[in-house]
Write a protein that holds these residues in place. Structure first.
Motif, PDB file in Angstrom:
ATOM      1  N   VAL A 164      17.850  -7.321  -1.081  1.00 55.08           N
ATOM      2  CA  VAL A 164      17.016  -6.556  -0.159  1.00 55.08           C
ATOM      3  C   VAL A 164      15.857  -7.449   0.252  1.00 55.08           C
ATOM      4  O   VAL A 164      15.152  -7.982  -0.600  1.00 55.08           O
ATOM      5  N   ASN A 165      15.682  -7.657   1.552  1.00 55.30           N
ATOM      6  CA  ASN A 165      14.551  -8.453   2.060  1.00 55.30           C
ATOM      7  C   ASN A 165      13.396  -7.540   2.422  1.00 55.30           C
ATOM      8  O   ASN A 165      13.579  -6.592   3.187  1.00 55.30           O
ATOM      9  N   ALA A 166      12.212  -7.845   1.920  1.00 54.18           N
ATOM     10  CA  ALA A 166      11.028  -7.078   2.309  1.00 54.18           C
ATOM     11  C   ALA A 166       9.949  -8.045   2.772  1.00 54.18           C
ATOM     12  O   ALA A 166       9.473  -8.884   1.995  1.00 54.18           O
ATOM     13  N   VAL A 167       9.596  -7.964   4.034  1.00 58.40           N
ATOM     14  CA  VAL A 167       8.488  -8.771   4.547  1.00 58.40           C
ATOM     15  C   VAL A 167       7.196  -8.076   4.129  1.00 58.40           C
ATOM     16  O   VAL A 167       7.054  -6.870   4.328  1.00 58.40           O
ATOM     17  N   VAL A 168       6.265  -8.824   3.562  1.00 54.65           N
ATOM     18  CA  VAL A 168       5.029  -8.208   3.078  1.00 54.65           C
ATOM     19  C   VAL A 168       3.886  -8.543   4.035  1.00 54.65           C
ATOM     20  O   VAL A 168       3.596  -9.717   4.289  1.00 54.65           O
ATOM     21  N   LYS A 169       3.261  -7.498   4.549  1.00 54.35           N
ATOM     22  CA  LYS A 169       2.135  -7.703   5.467  1.00 54.35           C
ATOM     23  C   LYS A 169       0.917  -6.978   4.889  1.00 54.35           C
ATOM     24  O   LYS A 169       0.986  -5.762   4.624  1.00 54.35           O
ATOM     25  N   ARG A 170      -0.159  -7.725   4.705  1.00 56.24           N
ATOM     26  CA  ARG A 170      -1.336  -7.154   4.061  1.00 56.24           C
ATOM     27  C   ARG A 170      -1.910  -6.002   4.876  1.00 56.24           C
ATOM     28  O   ARG A 170      -2.017  -6.083   6.107  1.00 56.24           O
ATOM     29  N   GLY A 171      -2.233  -4.929   4.171  1.00 58.05           N
ATOM     30  CA  GLY A 171      -2.819  -3.770   4.832  1.00 58.05           C
ATOM     31  C   GLY A 171      -1.774  -2.878   5.487  1.00 58.05           C
ATOM     32  O   GLY A 171      -2.098  -1.816   6.003  1.00 58.05           O
ATOM     33  N   VAL A 172      -0.519  -3.316   5.489  1.00 53.65           N
ATOM     34  CA  VAL A 172       0.539  -2.511   6.116  1.00 53.65           C
ATOM     35  C   VAL A 172       1.479  -1.955   5.043  1.00 53.65           C
ATOM     36  O   VAL A 172       1.643  -0.745   4.907  1.00 53.65           O
ATOM     37  N   ASN A 173       2.105  -2.850   4.268  1.00 57.59           N
ATOM     38  CA  ASN A 173       3.037  -2.360   3.234  1.00 57.59           C
ATOM     39  C   ASN A 173       2.823  -3.006   1.871  1.00 57.59           C
ATOM     40  O   ASN A 173       3.620  -2.816   0.969  1.00 57.59           O
ATOM     41  N   ASP A 174       1.756  -3.781   1.716  1.00 54.38           N
ATOM     42  CA  ASP A 174       1.603  -4.496   0.442  1.00 54.38           C
ATOM     43  C   ASP A 174       1.333  -3.552  -0.728  1.00 54.38           C
ATOM     44  O   ASP A 174       1.666  -3.866  -1.865  1.00 54.38           O
ATOM     45  N   HIS A 175       0.810  -2.368  -0.433  1.00 59.03           N
ATOM     46  CA  HIS A 175       0.581  -1.426  -1.532  1.00 59.03           C
ATOM     47  C   HIS A 175       1.908  -0.892  -2.087  1.00 59.03           C
ATOM     48  O   HIS A 175       1.915  -0.248  -3.137  1.00 59.03           O
TER      49      HIS A 175
END
Ligand code: SAM
Ligand code: SF4
Ligand code: SF4
Length: 336
Positions: A164-175
């Motif tokens: 599973v690939n998850a792109v991590v973008k701060r303030g969007v889905n990092d939590h």
């Protein structure tokens, strides 16, 4: 035929084949709707390489060292009868690994026939488990449940391992990083967290949006203790980690904070037959013209030799304020 090496002695081992520039998602980090709107000019059907043309190129590329092929896009499953391409590629002698990256939205209905056609494993992109977050990222109204059902279908069809690939973008889905890790912990599915990259020129990338591989590992380790695992082969893009409790593995792809150009063995073929030797390339090398104008296999192989032998790409290692503004191909055109 002897294997190819570029100017840094990197061999050609992996080929990523983008089969379409179209997608049913509008991920904000990849195909923002403001740019990829109703007036956007996608490629015409006649411009795309046919499955026969892709297979012919793949056969020649394998003879020159390619061992692994990843089908990507755009969204590969929106191209009609994709399983037919898999059926043509899977038996090619010398091909050790055939896989596909998909957003998972159409996987439920296609997993079984992809497996039957010879697909071995699959990567499904899923950036969040929270529906609001996920839908704000895919901007197409597709639910988390739809993708999870696609992953289940892939598992039932026997595609393995599933990543599973998850792109991590701060303030969007990092939590949601730890939640994603926890969800797949112990299931055999390997989640790979990807640092948000400055691919293309339309996604408004800024360094502040990037959560570093180190921070991702620390956040997971704080709740689900992990330890590093050796790379399984040179050129593997993900740093591998395993849960100390035996719950499986995760991967972290650190193209921003710890670039891995030194052993980059990848070439990318665009839907209309342009070969890119780097994800951040501004232009590709046209293989469609010779394919359609009667070039022999030897002539095409010679073209590939010429392209690869002068390759000196190492964009991620020389990334700077200046390089971020340079023209380059969109990720949705040549795939991740
Ligand atoms: N549509 C398919 C999908 O989303 O899986 C395949 C193509 S997509 C371009 C391939 C991978 O690139 C996906 O896992 C996606 O999350 C990733 N990707 C797209 N834009 C990115 C970016 N700016 N930074 C990091 N990864 C990105
Ligand atoms: Fe489509 Fe994949 Fe890009 Fe999302 S990341 S817009 S699913 S090509
Ligand atoms: Fe390979 Fe280019 Fe990425 Fe470096 S920046 S790892 S050369 S694709």
């Amino acid at each position: 035929m002897t294997a190819l090496h570029d100017t840094f002695q990197r061999p050609l081992r992996d080929l990523r084949v983008s089969v379409t520039d179209r997608c049913n998602f509008r991920c904000t980090y990849c195909m923002p709707r403001e740019v990829f709107g109703p007036d956007f000019q996608f490629l015409q059907r006649s411009e795309l390489l046919s499955y026969e043309e892709i297979t012919r190129l793949a056969r020649i590329f394998i003879q020159l060292g390619v061992e692994k092929i990843r089908i990507t896009g755009g969204e590969p499953l929106v191209r009609a009868n994709l399983h037919e391409l898999i059926r043509m590629l899977a038996p090619l002698p010398g091909l050790r690994d055939l896989t596909l990256t998909t957003n998972g939205s159409l996987l439920r209905s296609q997993a079984q026939r992809l497996r039957e056609a010879g697909l071995q494993r699959i990567t499904v992109s899923l950036d969040a488990l929270d529906d609001d977050v996920f839908q704000s990222m895919n901007d197409a109204g597709v639910t988390v449940d739809t993708v999870l059902k696609g992953i289940d279908a892939a598992r039932e069809a026997g595609l393995a391992p599933i990543k599973v690939n998850a792109v991590v973008k701060r303030g969007v889905n990092d939590h949601g990083i730890v939640e994603l890790a926890r969800h797949f912990h112990g299931t055999g599915v390997i989640v790979r967290f990807i640092e948000f990259m400055d691919v293309g020129t339309t996604n408004g990338w800024r360094l502040e949006h990037v959560v570093s591989a180190q921070e991702i590992a620390e956040r997971i380790n704080a709740e689900l203790p992990i330890e590093p695992v050796e790379r399984s082969y040179p050129g593997e893009v993900a740093q591998r980690w395993r849960y100390r409790d035996g719950g499986g593995e995760i991967g972290i792809i650190s193209s921003i904070t710890q670039p891995f150009c030194g052993d980059c063995t990848r070439a990318r073929l665009s839907p209309e037959g342009q070969l890119f030797t780097c994800l951040f390339g501004a232009r590709g090398h046209d293989f469609r013209e010779p394919l359609r104008n009667g070039a022999s296999d030897d002539e095409i192989a010679a073209m590939l030799r010429r392209v690869w032998s002068v390759r000196d790409d190492r964009y991620s290692e020389i990334r700077s304020e200046e390089t971020v503004g340079l023209p380059r191909v969109e990720m949705s055109h040549i795939g991740g």
